[in-house]
Design an enzyme around this catalytic site. Structure first.
Site, PDB file in Angstrom:
ATOM      1  N   HIS A 166      30.699   6.356 -20.082  1.00  0.00           N
ATOM      2  CA  HIS A 166      31.395   6.682 -21.322  1.00  0.00           C
ATOM      3  C   HIS A 166      32.899   6.578 -21.153  1.00  0.00           C
ATOM      4  O   HIS A 166      33.605   6.021 -21.995  1.00  0.00           O
ATOM      5  CB  HIS A 166      30.989   8.086 -21.785  1.00  0.00           C
ATOM      6  CG  HIS A 166      31.263   8.312 -23.228  1.00  0.00           C
ATOM      7  ND1 HIS A 166      32.299   9.076 -23.667  1.00  0.00           N
ATOM      8  CD2 HIS A 166      30.645   7.833 -24.329  1.00  0.00           C
ATOM      9  CE1 HIS A 166      32.296   9.068 -25.000  1.00  0.00           C
ATOM     10  NE2 HIS A 166      31.306   8.325 -25.421  1.00  0.00           N
ATOM     11  N   HIS A 187      34.130   3.008 -29.745  1.00  0.00           N
ATOM     12  CA  HIS A 187      34.140   3.935 -30.883  1.00  0.00           C
ATOM     13  C   HIS A 187      34.884   3.291 -32.049  1.00  0.00           C
ATOM     14  O   HIS A 187      35.581   2.312 -31.873  1.00  0.00           O
ATOM     15  CB  HIS A 187      34.817   5.253 -30.492  1.00  0.00           C
ATOM     16  CG  HIS A 187      34.071   5.951 -29.409  1.00  0.00           C
ATOM     17  ND1 HIS A 187      34.419   5.833 -28.088  1.00  0.00           N
ATOM     18  CD2 HIS A 187      32.955   6.712 -29.447  1.00  0.00           C
ATOM     19  CE1 HIS A 187      33.563   6.519 -27.361  1.00  0.00           C
ATOM     20  NE2 HIS A 187      32.651   7.053 -28.147  1.00  0.00           N
ATOM     21  N   HIS A 196      25.948   3.384 -28.154  1.00  0.00           N
ATOM     22  CA  HIS A 196      25.412   4.677 -27.719  1.00  0.00           C
ATOM     23  C   HIS A 196      23.889   4.668 -27.676  1.00  0.00           C
ATOM     24  O   HIS A 196      23.286   5.370 -26.865  1.00  0.00           O
ATOM     25  CB  HIS A 196      25.955   5.803 -28.599  1.00  0.00           C
ATOM     26  CG  HIS A 196      27.421   6.053 -28.384  1.00  0.00           C
ATOM     27  ND1 HIS A 196      28.398   5.318 -29.016  1.00  0.00           N
ATOM     28  CD2 HIS A 196      28.077   6.910 -27.564  1.00  0.00           C
ATOM     29  CE1 HIS A 196      29.592   5.736 -28.617  1.00  0.00           C
ATOM     30  NE2 HIS A 196      29.440   6.701 -27.730  1.00  0.00           N
ATOM     31  N   HIS A 318      29.626  13.700 -35.936  1.00  0.00           N
ATOM     32  CA  HIS A 318      29.705  13.305 -34.532  1.00  0.00           C
ATOM     33  C   HIS A 318      30.978  13.820 -33.866  1.00  0.00           C
ATOM     34  O   HIS A 318      30.939  14.477 -32.825  1.00  0.00           O
ATOM     35  CB  HIS A 318      29.636  11.783 -34.404  1.00  0.00           C
ATOM     36  CG  HIS A 318      30.202  11.289 -33.119  1.00  0.00           C
ATOM     37  ND1 HIS A 318      31.480  10.786 -33.016  1.00  0.00           N
ATOM     38  CD2 HIS A 318      29.700  11.303 -31.855  1.00  0.00           C
ATOM     39  CE1 HIS A 318      31.722  10.489 -31.760  1.00  0.00           C
ATOM     40  NE2 HIS A 318      30.658  10.784 -31.027  1.00  0.00           N
ATOM     41  N   HIS A 322      31.872  17.138 -30.928  1.00  0.00           N
ATOM     42  CA  HIS A 322      32.718  16.984 -29.742  1.00  0.00           C
ATOM     43  C   HIS A 322      33.875  17.978 -29.776  1.00  0.00           C
ATOM     44  O   HIS A 322      34.167  18.656 -28.798  1.00  0.00           O
ATOM     45  CB  HIS A 322      33.315  15.571 -29.693  1.00  0.00           C
ATOM     46  CG  HIS A 322      32.386  14.529 -29.159  1.00  0.00           C
ATOM     47  ND1 HIS A 322      32.145  14.384 -27.812  1.00  0.00           N
ATOM     48  CD2 HIS A 322      31.656  13.570 -29.769  1.00  0.00           C
ATOM     49  CE1 HIS A 322      31.295  13.367 -27.627  1.00  0.00           C
ATOM     50  NE2 HIS A 322      30.987  12.860 -28.804  1.00  0.00           N
ATOM     51  N   PHE A 339      36.743  11.797 -24.842  1.00  0.00           N
ATOM     52  CA  PHE A 339      35.810  10.720 -24.520  1.00  0.00           C
ATOM     53  C   PHE A 339      35.615  10.528 -23.018  1.00  0.00           C
ATOM     54  O   PHE A 339      34.501  10.331 -22.553  1.00  0.00           O
ATOM     55  CB  PHE A 339      36.286   9.405 -25.122  1.00  0.00           C
ATOM     56  CG  PHE A 339      36.096   9.334 -26.604  1.00  0.00           C
ATOM     57  CD1 PHE A 339      35.047  10.000 -27.217  1.00  0.00           C
ATOM     58  CD2 PHE A 339      36.957   8.595 -27.392  1.00  0.00           C
ATOM     59  CE1 PHE A 339      34.860   9.932 -28.590  1.00  0.00           C
ATOM     60  CE2 PHE A 339      36.777   8.519 -28.771  1.00  0.00           C
ATOM     61  CZ  PHE A 339      35.733   9.182 -29.362  1.00  0.00           C
ATOM     62  N   HIS A 352      24.243  13.080 -28.707  1.00  0.00           N
ATOM     63  CA  HIS A 352      24.180  11.687 -29.131  1.00  0.00           C
ATOM     64  C   HIS A 352      22.779  11.239 -29.528  1.00  0.00           C
ATOM     65  O   HIS A 352      22.621  10.290 -30.299  1.00  0.00           O
ATOM     66  CB  HIS A 352      24.821  10.752 -28.106  1.00  0.00           C
ATOM     67  CG  HIS A 352      26.231  10.473 -28.490  1.00  0.00           C
ATOM     68  ND1 HIS A 352      26.570   9.469 -29.364  1.00  0.00           N
ATOM     69  CD2 HIS A 352      27.375  11.149 -28.212  1.00  0.00           C
ATOM     70  CE1 HIS A 352      27.874   9.515 -29.579  1.00  0.00           C
ATOM     71  NE2 HIS A 352      28.391  10.519 -28.892  1.00  0.00           N
TER      72      HIS A 352
HETATM   73 CU1  C2O Z   1      31.033   7.851 -27.267  1.00  0.00          CU
HETATM   74 CU2  C2O Z   1      30.350  10.872 -29.018  1.00  0.00          CU
HETATM   75  O1  C2O Z   1      31.161   9.561 -28.142  1.00  0.00           O
END
Ligand code: C2O
Length: 568
Positions: A166, A187, A196, A318, A322, A339, A352
């Site tokens: 990642h 992203h 992902h 999403h 995070h 990230f 995810h």
């Molecule tokens: Cu690649 Cu939720 O991030």
């Protein structure tokens, strides 16, 4: 050094540009300064496109020769190419180089991945509904991956190596092949869901292989459902392999996840109502095209996209998950709040899995626009991963559209947000009353977002129309977590309630790396449905309210306007 056969036929003349002589075998901890790039001009026989597959076959070959394939003149507009692992460099947050090396191990053999036949579907279950035996199994799998870290830190199946994937794909460790200085960023574009999905696919297969259990499936964190709106308990047991100490301690279960990222509100009923309404908006209400949901186009040679280019789901729930769980005690909200470090938190993969589940659900929701993106630059974009046998493989976006063909499905649970459309206003606001004392845009912008700001904005068409609100030239400090919200004709002034018709959308930024310290971007919010919901009268202006929630002082907005929606 000899060129691979496919190269020889290209008749290229090339110059190696670079400050430091490349090492024949770059070590995994290669630094950016060791990179070089090659500038080539195509031979007369090669007008236009070259068979990219043949070109790619050169990638696993000798260092140096492999770079010949990457000339931009040959590439034209094309799908994003997978990174060259051997020239992986330093990752960044803002302009600060990271002190971690997140480059993957290198390999000389890259295989084109073929989906193996599916004998029995793995069923990914909601984490909060998992029985103890299955929780124990998942713990064991992560433990085995963590053990691999110790036994052989270069084993690509190890937990740290998985986490680094990642980092490398998201924080600028990989340049686009042939475009030195242009990062690969997975992203904020149409690559978000496919990348992902493939990432989790191999993560899950590695675990199944280590457990010797072909039915093993990754649990998903069902945060779009009230019962899943907290960190699942299995991630919060301190002595478990699923635990990560780098999380926001105030948000450990049973604290309720707040997708609006509004920490001033504490009433769980309101938080959950907000969450469901936000889910409805990002999945159904807001997107008016496939790329609205999936994210904008991103091709070979494009500058790395930024937050506003992402799809509604990515930018919404999403990013919120995070941001909500990242640890504010750490400079960049590590782990899951940035990230580069997000993959170090085992909860990330279950997060995810639910993001991926959203993609499957969206696909099945009827809409008045076409869901499938058929652009070949999308279908043919590719990534590299290590599979469960430690083989480096190249995967294509087009091969991940059918998750069942990939061998897994999601346990079906109730989806309450499909019924969470914000209630329609019975009557329009009186714009004369509402706009009293409110300044026009020219007087307010450029705006440093220190406090809640109301502004009068002209509409191109009176009343209901297909229009877009544009906040222009939003300059944000990339190192900061940022959130602000936008309302239209809001007379109630309850910025903590986003489950209302007047809520137009928000802007969230995780700390991340792009080329400079600051990002400059536009935020576009579709207004068609909002006008319906607020029952707008035949007015030619609206009052827009912008509410800073997190680090507003790190945001400057250049201008604001309402434009007609582009005809697709
Ligand atoms: Cu690649 Cu939720 O991030």
């Amino acid at each position: 050094m000899q060129s691979p056969p496919s190269m020889a036929s290209l008749q290229l003349s090339c110059t190696v540009l670079g400050t430091t002589a490349p090492k024949p075998h770059t070590l995994p901890n290669a630094r950016r300064s060791r990179r070089f790039h090659v500038s080539c001009s195509g031979g007369p026989a090669e007008e236009g496109k070259v068979d990219r597959r043949n070109m790619l076959l050169g990638l696993g070959g000798m260092y140096g020769a492999a770079n010949l394939v990457s000339d931009t003149k040959l590439a034209r507009a094309d799908p994003l190419l997978p990174p060259e692992f051997k020239s992986c460099g330093v990752a960044y947050v803002g302009e600060d180089p990271l002190d971690v090396n997140c480059c993957p191990p290198t390999s000389d053999v890259i295989k084109d991945y073929k989906l193996p036949p599916v004998h029995r579907l793995r069923v990914r279950r909601a984490a909060h509904r998992l029985n103890l035996a299955n929780v124990a199994k998942y713990k064991r799998a992560v433990k085995m991956m963590r053990d691999l870290d110790v036994a052989d830190p270069t084993d690509p199946r190890g937990f740290s190596q998985q986490a680094n994937i990642h980092c490398a794909y998201c924080n600028g460790a990989h340049d686009q092949v042939g475009h030195e200085g242009l990062d690969i960023q997975v992203h904020f574009s149409w690559l978000f869901f496919p990348f992902h999905r493939w990432y989790l696919y191999f993560y899950e297969r590695i675990m199944a292989d280590l457990l010797k259990d072909p039915t093993f499936a990754l649990p998903y964190w069902n945060w779009d459902q009230p019962k899943g709106m907290q960190l699942p308990w299995m991630f919060d047991e301190e002595d478990s392999s699923l635990y990560d100490p780098n999380r926001n301690q105030d948000r450990r279960p049973p604290a309720v996840l707040n997708l609006a990222l509004n920490s001033t509100i504490t009433d769980p009923v309101q938080i959950i109502s907000n969450n469901l309404s936000l889910m409805y908006n990002e999945m159904i209400g807001t997107p008016a095209s496939a790329t609205d949901f999936m994210g904008k186009a991103y091709r070979d040679g494009d500058a790395p996209p930024t937050y506003p280019d992402g799809g509604t789901s990515e930018k919404g729930s999403h990013t919120a998950v995070h941001a909500w769980f990242g640890d504010p005690r750490n400079e960049y909200n590590e782990d899951i709040g940035n990230f580069y470090s997000a993959g170090r938190d085992p909860a990330f993969y279950s997060h995810h899995a639910n993001v991926d589940r959203m993609w499957t659900i969206w696909n099945d929701i009827p809409a008045d626009y076409q869901k499938a993106i058929t652009d070949p630059d999308y279908l043919n974009a590719s990534f590299l991963f290590y599979d469960e046998k430690k083989q480096l493989v190249r995967v294509k976006v087009a091969d991940c559209f059918n998750h069942k063909k990939m061998g897994y499905d999601y346990e079906k649970v109730d989806i309450p947000w499909v019924r969470s459309k914000p209630p329609q206003r019975a009557a329009a606001v009186n714009i004369q009353d509402l706009s009293k004392g409110v300044k026009t845009a020219e007087k307010v912008f450029p705006l440093k977002l220190r406090k809640t700001t109301r502004v009068l904005v002209a509409k191109p068409t009176v009343g209901k129309a297909d229009e877009v609100l544009v906040l222009e030239n939003i300059v944000t400090d990339n190192r900061k977590l940022i959130k602000f919200d936008v309302f239209v004709n809001d007379e109630d002034d309850k910025p903590e309630e986003v489950d209302r018709a007047e809520y137009a959308g928000g802007f969230t930024q995780l700390p991340h790396r792009v080329k400079a310290k600051n990002s400059v971007s536009d935020l576009r919010l579709n207004l068609k449905q909002l006008y319906e919901n607020i029952n707008i009268a035949d007015d030619d202006t609206v009052v827009v309210t912008i509410v800073p929630l997190i680090n507003g002082e790190a945001v400057t907005i250049g201008g604001i306007k309402i434009v007609e929606a582009p005809t697709a």
